[in-house]
Write a protein that holds these residues in place. Structure first.
Motif: not given
Length: 136
Positions: A75, A81-82, A84-90, A92
């Protein structure tokens, strides 16, 4: 008659030379064959050692591969993980702008926001300078 006898004698001598050369070549071939067999016998232990070494190396490589695979499938850290989440939000957020650009319905989307902000900031600075210069 003597010429036939002389020719027969020369042919007989030539035949003996050829037969003796043949015997010499056969003996050399036999010796080389024997040497090759002894070389093969002497190389056999070295080949077996190399085979065992290669098997050992192959097992080590497979163990290292398994170790690396278990590290890969662990894992990820919360920070990763944070991010990665911010990257994908950007990503989108930018999809609609890029979609319009790629369809030919809008200008190049990168830098347009920054350009507008920069232009607004320049206008505000110019207005401040005008008001400050009129104040004196």
């Amino acid at each position: 008659m003597t010429s036939l006898f002389a020719q027969e004698f020369r042919l007989s001598k030539r035949h003996e030379e050829i037969v003796s050369q043949r015997l010499i070549l056969l003996q050399q071939m036999k010796n080389k064959s024997g040497n090759k067999n002894t070389e093969k016998v002497s190389q056999l232990p070295a080949a077996e050692t190399a085979f065992k070494r290669n098997l050992s190396l192959l097992k080590d490589i497979e163990a290292a591969e398994k170790s690396l695979q278990t590290r890969i499938h662990q894992h990820p850290l919360p920070e990763v993980l944070s991010l990665e989440a911010r990257y994908w939000a950007s990503v989108e957020d930018y999809i609609p702008k890029w979609k319009q650009f790629l369809l030919g319905r809008a200008p190049y989307p990168i830098g347009v926001e920054n350009h507008d902000k920069t232009e607004n900031n320049l206008q505000k600075k110019a207005a401040k300078q005008l008001t400050s210069s009129h104040a004196f």
